[in-house]
Design a protein around this motif. Sequence first.
Motif, PDB file in Angstrom:
ATOM      1  N   VAL A  54      41.506  28.295  45.758  1.00  0.00           N
ATOM      2  CA  VAL A  54      42.069  29.657  45.216  1.00  0.00           C
ATOM      3  C   VAL A  54      42.265  29.588  43.805  1.00  0.00           C
ATOM      4  CG1 VAL A  54      44.029  31.101  45.341  1.00  0.00           C
ATOM      5  CG2 VAL A  54      43.077  30.319  47.426  1.00  0.00           C
ATOM      6  N   ALA A  55      42.789  28.459  42.984  1.00  0.00           N
ATOM      7  CA  ALA A  55      42.509  28.678  41.745  1.00  0.00           C
ATOM      8  C   ALA A  55      41.258  28.672  41.046  1.00  0.00           C
ATOM      9  CB  ALA A  55      43.502  27.250  41.160  1.00  0.00           C
ATOM     10  N   ALA A  56      40.333  28.092  41.784  1.00  0.00           N
ATOM     11  CA  ALA A  56      39.114  27.767  41.191  1.00  0.00           C
ATOM     12  C   ALA A  56      38.326  29.011  41.710  1.00  0.00           C
ATOM     13  CB  ALA A  56      38.316  26.581  41.773  1.00  0.00           C
ATOM     14  N   LEU A  57      38.530  30.078  42.172  1.00  0.00           N
ATOM     15  CA  LEU A  57      37.872  31.102  42.254  1.00  0.00           C
ATOM     16  C   LEU A  57      37.547  32.088  40.952  1.00  0.00           C
ATOM     17  CD1 LEU A  57      39.576  32.757  45.275  1.00  0.00           C
ATOM     18  CD2 LEU A  57      37.372  31.937  45.267  1.00  0.00           C
ATOM     19  N   GLU A  58      36.238  32.436  41.233  1.00  0.00           N
ATOM     20  CA  GLU A  58      35.584  33.180  40.037  1.00  0.00           C
ATOM     21  C   GLU A  58      34.693  34.382  40.580  1.00  0.00           C
ATOM     22  OE1 GLU A  58      31.874  30.031  39.785  1.00  0.00           O
ATOM     23  OE2 GLU A  58      33.709  29.814  38.039  1.00  0.00           O
ATOM     24  N   VAL A  59      34.182  34.964  39.389  1.00  0.00           N
ATOM     25  CA  VAL A  59      33.488  36.432  39.624  1.00  0.00           C
ATOM     26  C   VAL A  59      31.976  35.839  40.167  1.00  0.00           C
ATOM     27  CG1 VAL A  59      32.214  38.241  38.734  1.00  0.00           C
ATOM     28  CG2 VAL A  59      34.579  37.657  37.966  1.00  0.00           C
ATOM     29  N   GLY A  60      31.693  36.270  41.275  1.00  0.00           N
ATOM     30  CA  GLY A  60      30.216  35.964  42.034  1.00  0.00           C
ATOM     31  C   GLY A  60      30.377  34.859  43.143  1.00  0.00           C
ATOM     32  N   ALA A  61      31.448  34.420  43.127  1.00  0.00           N
ATOM     33  CA  ALA A  61      31.823  33.733  44.463  1.00  0.00           C
ATOM     34  C   ALA A  61      31.825  34.501  45.797  1.00  0.00           C
ATOM     35  CB  ALA A  61      32.891  32.877  44.536  1.00  0.00           C
ATOM     36  N   GLU A  62      31.141  33.913  46.749  1.00  0.00           N
ATOM     37  CA  GLU A  62      31.048  34.477  47.936  1.00  0.00           C
ATOM     38  C   GLU A  62      31.989  33.934  49.036  1.00  0.00           C
ATOM     39  OE1 GLU A  62      27.099  33.986  49.497  1.00  0.00           O
ATOM     40  OE2 GLU A  62      26.311  35.220  47.859  1.00  0.00           O
ATOM     41  N   VAL A  63      32.982  34.797  49.561  1.00  0.00           N
ATOM     42  CA  VAL A  63      34.147  34.319  50.190  1.00  0.00           C
ATOM     43  C   VAL A  63      34.256  34.928  51.607  1.00  0.00           C
ATOM     44  CG1 VAL A  63      35.658  33.871  48.164  1.00  0.00           C
ATOM     45  CG2 VAL A  63      35.510  36.131  49.348  1.00  0.00           C
ATOM     46  N   VAL A  64      35.163  34.347  52.317  1.00  0.00           N
ATOM     47  CA  VAL A  64      35.711  34.861  53.782  1.00  0.00           C
ATOM     48  C   VAL A  64      37.134  34.679  53.613  1.00  0.00           C
ATOM     49  CG1 VAL A  64      35.839  34.478  56.204  1.00  0.00           C
ATOM     50  CG2 VAL A  64      33.677  33.659  54.985  1.00  0.00           C
ATOM     51  N   THR A  65      37.514  36.264  54.002  1.00  0.00           N
ATOM     52  CA  THR A  65      39.100  36.316  53.997  1.00  0.00           C
ATOM     53  C   THR A  65      39.681  35.576  55.339  1.00  0.00           C
ATOM     54  OG1 THR A  65      39.063  38.315  54.953  1.00  0.00           O
ATOM     55  CG2 THR A  65      38.615  38.365  52.349  1.00  0.00           C
ATOM     56  N   VAL A  76      38.590  39.279  39.064  1.00  0.00           N
ATOM     57  CA  VAL A  76      39.520  38.160  39.549  1.00  0.00           C
ATOM     58  C   VAL A  76      40.934  38.561  38.307  1.00  0.00           C
ATOM     59  CG1 VAL A  76      40.027  35.875  39.314  1.00  0.00           C
ATOM     60  CG2 VAL A  76      37.792  36.376  39.958  1.00  0.00           C
ATOM     61  N   SER A  77      42.048  38.649  39.106  1.00  0.00           N
ATOM     62  CA  SER A  77      43.158  38.688  38.185  1.00  0.00           C
ATOM     63  C   SER A  77      43.953  37.351  38.554  1.00  0.00           C
ATOM     64  CB  SER A  77      43.777  40.011  38.323  1.00  0.00           C
ATOM     65  OG  SER A  77      44.232  40.173  39.711  1.00  0.00           O
ATOM     66  N   GLU A  78      45.179  37.703  38.014  1.00  0.00           N
ATOM     67  CA  GLU A  78      46.207  36.656  38.371  1.00  0.00           C
ATOM     68  C   GLU A  78      46.493  36.354  39.756  1.00  0.00           C
ATOM     69  OE1 GLU A  78      50.639  34.926  36.943  1.00  0.00           O
ATOM     70  OE2 GLU A  78      49.153  35.844  35.429  1.00  0.00           O
ATOM     71  N   GLN A  79      46.838  37.613  40.297  1.00  0.00           N
ATOM     72  CA  GLN A  79      47.556  37.687  41.744  1.00  0.00           C
ATOM     73  C   GLN A  79      46.477  38.262  42.816  1.00  0.00           C
ATOM     74  OE1 GLN A  79      50.361  36.708  43.090  1.00  0.00           O
ATOM     75  NE2 GLN A  79      51.076  35.682  41.062  1.00  0.00           N
ATOM     76  N   PHE A  80      45.344  39.023  42.573  1.00  0.00           N
ATOM     77  CA  PHE A  80      44.482  39.946  43.321  1.00  0.00           C
ATOM     78  C   PHE A  80      43.043  39.522  42.952  1.00  0.00           C
ATOM     79  CE2 PHE A  80      48.573  42.161  43.031  1.00  0.00           C
ATOM     80  CZ  PHE A  80      48.802  42.216  44.601  1.00  0.00           C
ATOM     81  N   LEU A  81      42.315  39.864  43.792  1.00  0.00           N
ATOM     82  CA  LEU A  81      40.744  39.835  43.652  1.00  0.00           C
ATOM     83  C   LEU A  81      40.336  41.133  44.530  1.00  0.00           C
ATOM     84  CD1 LEU A  81      39.983  36.383  45.273  1.00  0.00           C
ATOM     85  CD2 LEU A  81      40.196  36.531  43.093  1.00  0.00           C
ATOM     86  N   THR A  82      39.227  41.386  43.709  1.00  0.00           N
ATOM     87  CA  THR A  82      38.344  42.602  44.039  1.00  0.00           C
ATOM     88  C   THR A  82      37.117  42.026  44.861  1.00  0.00           C
ATOM     89  OG1 THR A  82      39.336  43.887  42.287  1.00  0.00           O
ATOM     90  CG2 THR A  82      37.218  44.766  43.596  1.00  0.00           C
ATOM     91  N   VAL A  83      36.831  42.370  46.033  1.00  0.00           N
ATOM     92  CA  VAL A  83      35.716  41.892  46.711  1.00  0.00           C
ATOM     93  C   VAL A  83      34.853  42.855  47.174  1.00  0.00           C
ATOM     94  CG1 VAL A  83      35.083  40.426  48.883  1.00  0.00           C
ATOM     95  CG2 VAL A  83      37.171  39.750  47.623  1.00  0.00           C
ATOM     96  N   GLU A  84      33.765  42.884  46.775  1.00  0.00           N
ATOM     97  CA  GLU A  84      32.766  43.688  47.185  1.00  0.00           C
ATOM     98  C   GLU A  84      32.076  43.392  48.842  1.00  0.00           C
ATOM     99  OE1 GLU A  84      28.644  45.928  45.654  1.00  0.00           O
ATOM    100  OE2 GLU A  84      28.885  43.945  45.314  1.00  0.00           O
ATOM    101  N   VAL A  85      32.583  44.338  49.626  1.00  0.00           N
ATOM    102  CA  VAL A  85      31.999  43.870  51.198  1.00  0.00           C
ATOM    103  C   VAL A  85      30.818  44.537  51.682  1.00  0.00           C
ATOM    104  CG1 VAL A  85      34.425  43.280  51.769  1.00  0.00           C
ATOM    105  CG2 VAL A  85      33.518  45.594  51.928  1.00  0.00           C
TER     106      VAL A  85
END
Length: 110
Positions: A54-65, A76-85
Amino acid sequence: MDWLISTAAAQATGAPAQPSALMQFLPLVLIFVVFYFLLIRPQTKRAKEHRAMVAALEVGAEVVTNGGILGKVTEVSEQFLTVEVAQGVNIKLQRHAVAQVLPKGTLKSV
C-alpha cells in the motif's frame, strides 16, 4: 485371611508425588508456541507485506480492491486513491482497501 493379602502390599504408601510446576505449565507453553508459529507469525508477516504494498502505490498502477473491482490508479493522496474503473468513471477509495497490485497491462487483457 492374611494369606490372601500380603501385609506389606496392604500398607498405605502415602500420597503420590506432585509433578513440578514446570511440568504443569509445559502444555500451556507448548500450545502458545504452536499458536505463535502457525497463526500469529504468518498473519504478522502478511500484514507487513500489505503495508509495504500500500505504501508503494503510485499513479498508473493497476489494482484490485477488496470488493473485487479492477482499475488503474489515477491519483494518490496520503489516505485515499482515485481509481479509474472504466473510461471516465473514477472512484475514490481508501489506500488500505487495495487487495492486490496487478502486473502492467493486465486490464487490457480482461
